[in-house]
Scaffold this active site. Structure first.
Site, PDB file in Angstrom:
ATOM      1  N   ASP A  99     -48.956  12.314  10.433  1.00 50.64           N
ATOM      2  CA  ASP A  99     -46.687  13.054  10.215  1.00 50.64           C
ATOM      3  C   ASP A  99     -46.412  12.017   9.378  1.00 50.64           C
ATOM      4  O   ASP A  99     -46.898  10.533   9.239  1.00 50.64           O
ATOM      5  CB  ASP A  99     -46.226  12.666  11.165  1.00 50.64           C
ATOM      6  CG  ASP A  99     -44.620  13.091  10.913  1.00 50.64           C
ATOM      7  OD1 ASP A  99     -44.561  13.203   9.631  1.00 50.64           O
ATOM      8  OD2 ASP A  99     -43.933  13.552  12.319  1.00 50.64           O
TER       9      ASP A  99
ATOM     10  N   ASP B 281     -45.518  18.593   7.485  1.00 49.78           N
ATOM     11  CA  ASP B 281     -45.317  17.566   6.310  1.00 49.78           C
ATOM     12  C   ASP B 281     -46.154  16.755   7.844  1.00 49.78           C
ATOM     13  O   ASP B 281     -46.708  15.363   8.185  1.00 49.78           O
ATOM     14  CB  ASP B 281     -43.986  16.272   6.083  1.00 49.78           C
ATOM     15  CG  ASP B 281     -43.958  15.574   7.085  1.00 49.78           C
ATOM     16  OD1 ASP B 281     -43.411  16.845   8.437  1.00 49.78           O
ATOM     17  OD2 ASP B 281     -43.268  14.753   7.622  1.00 49.78           O
ATOM     18  N   GLU B 282     -46.348  18.137   8.828  1.00 49.92           N
ATOM     19  CA  GLU B 282     -47.622  17.441  10.241  1.00 49.92           C
ATOM     20  C   GLU B 282     -48.372  18.429  10.001  1.00 49.92           C
ATOM     21  O   GLU B 282     -49.076  19.432   9.987  1.00 49.92           O
ATOM     22  CB  GLU B 282     -46.134  17.819  11.204  1.00 49.92           C
ATOM     23  CG  GLU B 282     -45.337  16.372  12.027  1.00 49.92           C
ATOM     24  CD  GLU B 282     -44.644  17.086  13.173  1.00 49.92           C
ATOM     25  OE1 GLU B 282     -45.332  17.765  13.897  1.00 49.92           O
ATOM     26  OE2 GLU B 282     -43.579  17.124  12.399  1.00 49.92           O
TER      27      GLU B 282
HETATM   28  P1  TTP Z   1     -39.777  14.169   9.629  1.00 51.78           P
HETATM   29  O1  TTP Z   1     -41.092  14.610   9.167  1.00 51.78           O
HETATM   30  O2  TTP Z   1     -38.900  14.900  10.497  1.00 51.78           O
HETATM   31  O3  TTP Z   1     -39.256  13.447   8.433  1.00 51.78           O
HETATM   32  P2  TTP Z   1     -39.991  12.535   7.346  1.00 51.78           P
HETATM   33  O4  TTP Z   1     -41.097  12.915   7.160  1.00 51.78           O
HETATM   34  O5  TTP Z   1     -38.758  12.935   5.949  1.00 51.78           O
HETATM   35  O6  TTP Z   1     -39.963  11.078   7.763  1.00 51.78           O
HETATM   36  P3  TTP Z   1     -40.531   9.842   9.628  1.00 51.78           P
HETATM   37  O7  TTP Z   1     -41.385   9.071   8.192  1.00 51.78           O
HETATM   38  O8  TTP Z   1     -39.649   9.851  10.376  1.00 51.78           O
HETATM   39  O9  TTP Z   1     -41.567  11.522   9.277  1.00 51.78           O
HETATM   40  O10 TTP Z   1     -39.775  15.821   8.435  1.00 51.78           O
HETATM   41  C1  TTP Z   1     -40.303  15.935   7.618  1.00 51.78           C
HETATM   42  C2  TTP Z   1     -39.516  16.809   6.011  1.00 51.78           C
HETATM   43  O11 TTP Z   1     -38.557  17.790   6.472  1.00 51.78           O
HETATM   44  C3  TTP Z   1     -38.114  15.208   5.428  1.00 51.78           C
HETATM   45  O12 TTP Z   1     -38.934  14.895   4.205  1.00 51.78           O
HETATM   46  C4  TTP Z   1     -37.847  16.883   4.593  1.00 51.78           C
HETATM   47  C5  TTP Z   1     -37.547  18.274   5.804  1.00 51.78           C
HETATM   48  N1  TTP Z   1     -36.692  17.633   6.730  1.00 51.78           N
HETATM   49  C6  TTP Z   1     -35.710  18.148   6.471  1.00 51.78           C
HETATM   50  O13 TTP Z   1     -34.637  19.129   5.974  1.00 51.78           O
HETATM   51  N2  TTP Z   1     -34.513  17.789   6.936  1.00 51.78           N
HETATM   52  C7  TTP Z   1     -33.786  17.535   8.611  1.00 51.78           C
HETATM   53  O14 TTP Z   1     -33.120  17.467   9.539  1.00 51.78           O
HETATM   54  C8  TTP Z   1     -35.648  17.336   8.879  1.00 51.78           C
HETATM   55  C9  TTP Z   1     -35.752  16.270  10.380  1.00 51.78           C
HETATM   56  C10 TTP Z   1     -36.724  17.059   8.200  1.00 51.78           C
HETATM   57 MG    MG Z   2     -42.343  12.779   8.950  1.00 51.24          MG
END
Ligand code: TTP
Ligand code: MG
Length: 369
Positions: free
Chosen positions: A12, A112-113
């Site tokens: 992730d 992103d996963e």
């Molecule tokens: P996430 O993997 O949930 O968050 P992240 O990568 O920003 O942070 P983390 O380090 O905790 O993994 O989500 C991936 C991307 O998806 C994030 O960068 C932006 C987008 N996103 C949104 O646009 N709205 C949201 O509510 C969430 C949770 C994510």
């Molecule tokens: Mg993320």
């Protein structure tokens, strides 16, 4: 016969959209960075898409309104930027390409996963899997310049929860014998599918941790949450999950093209050929377990010019009849507009959507019970 132990990873990307912005502008790194979806009504209306970890220290996170983020970052040298999805897609696909090289099977679940089954690549050893993950992280850092967090476990469920344990730039390995000890103390909402509403209900039943959930009578869970969810929650809390890592496929489209027996402008002749192509495409589609939203036709004319037309469906589907119908409509229209005879015809589907991960998991779980 017990299944051989699998080794599954979930990678992730850390604070992904904000990290991409830091990548192209390293001067942002030490400042709070907030990526917003601006609704455009007023200057500050909209929500936070994500924020870097500096901004998170001020209580800024995904989903909160932008005006609130601004308030929390008042008098701080913070940077607010709008979402640039296309750029993030480019970074994402570079990373995914690298990750794929480390996996026996690879399933991207969002921008992103991704899940990786590495059982064979790691020769069944969690020790080796850990080294593989370290290598993979270093590789991505060197080639693209971004970090992500990895969870390693005996299945997708444990890998996913483990990936969250040490963010950012984390690596958490949970061996099969450590699953219970790892999961038990965690809050119950860490289980995929346990959102705010459900965790509230669970808390009211005295279930606060995953351990509480694992010990809770499964019959009672079924009474409260229904059979599918009740049984799923029970198994999930015990760290049981048999969902395979499903290869999502390389190409973003599936197409077939073929030469007609004779040059023609006859719709029936064209459709006879495209029906064969559609059969073939459909098999591919079922195997990849995706739905499509766009249908295209290709026609190579007697002067060898290539024409193509496409149509976007209202909703994504995997229905072969819907595909036939769209192809028929496109060719009808095309033949009405063009004078030349056609020499070769092709059909293409694209804009794939995977079944909602959660939905799919519950459905396939349901099917297996
Ligand atoms: P996430 O993997 O949930 O968050 P992240 O990568 O920003 O942070 P983390 O380090 O905790 O993994 O989500 C991936 C991307 O998806 C994030 O960068 C932006 C987008 N996103 C949104 O646009 N709205 C949201 O509510 C969430 C949770 C994510
Ligand atoms: Mg993320």
């Amino acid at each position: 016969m017990p299944l051989p132990t699998r080794i599954v990873m979930l990678a992730d990307l850390d604070y992904f959209f904000a990290q991409c912005e830091e990548l192209r502008n390293p001067a942002l790194k030490d400042k709070p960075v907030v990526i917003g979806v601006y609704s455009g009504r007023t200057e500050d209306s909209g929500a936070v898409s994500t924020a870097n970890y500096v901004a998170r220290k001020y209580g800024v996170k995904s989903g909160i309104p932008l005006y609130l983020a601004k308030r929390r970052l008042q008098n701080v040298d913070a940077v607010f930027l709008p979402v640039d999805y296309e750029y993030y897609e480019q970074i994402s696909s570079k990373i995914m390409q690298i990750l794929k090289g480390y996996a026996d099977a690879f399933e991207q679940v969002s921008i992103d996963e991704a899940y990786l089954d590495v059982t064979q690549k790691a020769h069944g050893s969690f020790e080796e899997a850990k080294r593989l993950a370290e290598q993979m992280k270093a590789d991505a850092k060197r080639q693209v310049g971004v970090t992500f967090s990895v969870g390693v476990g005996p299945n997708k469920l444990v890998a996913k929860i483990a990936s969250n344990a040490e963010k950012p730039d984390g690596l958490t390995v949970v061996r099969p014998e450590a699953v219970t000890a790892f999961l038990s103390p965690l809050a119950v909402d860490r289980v995929l599918g346990v959102g705010k509403k459900i965790s509230k209900k669970m808390n009211a039943l005295g279930i606060k941790t995953i351990g509480d959930l694992a010990r809770y009578d499964v019959q009672k869970l079924v009474e409260v949450f229904g059979k599918t969810s009740g049984v799923y929650f029970h198994n999930a809390a015990k760290g049981v999950d048999n969902e395979p890592v499903q290869e999502t496929g390389e190409a973003e489209s599936i197409s077939r093209i073929s030469t007609l027996k004779e040059n023609t402008r006859d719709l029936a002749v064209v459709l006879e050929k495209t029906d064969q192509l559609i059969e073939d495409i459909h098999k591919d589609l079922v195997q990849r377990n995706v739905s499509f939203k766009q249908v295209g036709i290709i026609a190579i004319m007697t002067d060898l010019s290539v024409r193509s037309q496409s149509k976007t469906l209202e909703t994504a589907t995997n229905d072969v009849e819907a595909l036939r119908q769209a192809v028929r409509e496109l060719f009808e229209k095309f033949l009405g507009e063009s004078e030349l005879e056609i020499r070769r015809v092709g059909v293409k589907i694209s804009h794939f959507a995977k079944e909602e991960a959660e939905q799919k998991r519950l459905t396939s779980f349901f099917q297996s019970t």
